[in-house]
Design an enzyme around this catalytic site. Structure first.
Site, mmCIF file in Angstrom:
data_model
loop_
_atom_site.group_PDB
_atom_site.id
_atom_site.type_symbol
_atom_site.label_atom_id
_atom_site.label_comp_id
_atom_site.label_asym_id
_atom_site.label_seq_id
_atom_site.Cartn_x
_atom_site.Cartn_y
_atom_site.Cartn_z
ATOM 1 N N CYS A 165 -42.329 -29.670 -57.307
ATOM 2 C CA CYS A 165 -43.206 -28.794 -57.996
ATOM 3 C C CYS A 165 -43.396 -27.892 -57.767
ATOM 4 O O CYS A 165 -43.514 -26.651 -58.626
ATOM 5 C CB CYS A 165 -44.716 -29.543 -58.107
ATOM 6 S SG CYS A 165 -44.656 -32.138 -58.797
HETATM 7 C C1 BEZ Z 1 -41.889 -33.702 -55.133
HETATM 8 O O1 BEZ Z 1 -42.575 -32.780 -56.532
HETATM 9 O O2 BEZ Z 1 -41.420 -33.645 -54.333
HETATM 10 C C2 BEZ Z 1 -42.889 -34.730 -55.573
HETATM 11 C C3 BEZ Z 1 -43.849 -35.150 -56.112
HETATM 12 C C4 BEZ Z 1 -44.450 -36.769 -56.445
HETATM 13 C C5 BEZ Z 1 -43.919 -37.464 -56.066
HETATM 14 C C6 BEZ Z 1 -42.004 -37.070 -55.323
HETATM 15 C C7 BEZ Z 1 -41.769 -35.990 -55.164
#
Ligand code: BEZ
Length: 211
Positions: A45
């Site tokens: 994210c």
């Molecule tokens: C991420 O942004 O890396 C992420 C967020 C939620 C679940 C898995 C990965």
């Protein structure tokens, strides 16, 4: 039920890193990209919001307003934006909506219970000036999106909403476009004075009309 192409994008009011937002007022008469991410302070994210921030001027040039949303609270968003700016070398200039009660997430079908009961998936909605949904995308948490692709789709949507053309696979702004099959050969020549290239009677190209 999830939103489908052509549906009216529902309005909402929410708090954000830029203050209180009424979605329709924020969009005004322009286009919008509303996108969700699963959670703040997570790696994928962070790169996604950084990438969107690096493209925000390109979206602004196209009269597209950007809005990010997750179920995290406002204070968490505010702290995380500093990390995005620092690590991705950007200045996030679009609001992050706080949706802890999942109002927006439920309105837009951003929670897919078989993927996660609690977090929003990576949804994208492109919304036109008529407030109708023009594009939806859904990616899993493990895969970061390609924000240049969203920009490319906006170019296609804006072009095809003004001219009787469509855009081929992998098309980019400035490349030849496809003439609607409904035009007779005679009408196609009149309508597209820059030229008509016939590959098959149903597959005809012309230079991009607004370039
Ligand atoms: C991420 O942004 O890396 C992420 C967020 C939620 C679940 C898995 C990965």
């Amino acid at each position: 039920m999830s939103l489908r192409l052509g549906d009216v994008a529902p309005n909402f009011k929410a708090t954000s890193t830029a203050g209180e937002i009424d979605f329709y007022e924020y969009l005004g008469n322009g286009w919008g990209v509303l996108f969700s991410h699963p959670a703040d302070f997570t790696p994928v994210c962070t790169t996604e919001l950084g990438k969107m921030a690096s493209l925000q001027e390109e979206f602004a040039k196209r009269n597209v307003k950007i809005l990010a949303v997750s179920v995290d609270p406002l204070e968490k968003h505010k702290g995380w934006v500093n990390d995005i700016n620092e690590t991705q070398k950007v200045t996030v200039g679009f609001p992050l909506l706080a949706d802890p009660d999942k109002k927006i997430a439920n309105l837009y079908g951003m929670i897919h219970p078989n993927a996660s009961e609690t977090f929003t998936v990576r949804s994208v909605f492109v919304i036109g000036p008529d407030k109708k949904v023009k594009l939806t995308l859904t990616y899993p948490a493990s895969t970061g999106r390609n924000f240049n692709e969203i920009l490319r789709v906006v170019d296609s949507l804006q072009l095809t909403s003004n001219y009787s053309v469509s855009t081929p696979a992998d098309w980019k702004d400035g490349e030849d476009v496809i003439i609607a099959p409904s035009f007779s050969p005679e009408d196609a020549v009149k309508k597209f004075p820059k030229g008509v290239k016939v590959v098959k009677p149903y597959l005809r190209y012309t230079p991009q009309p607004n370039k």
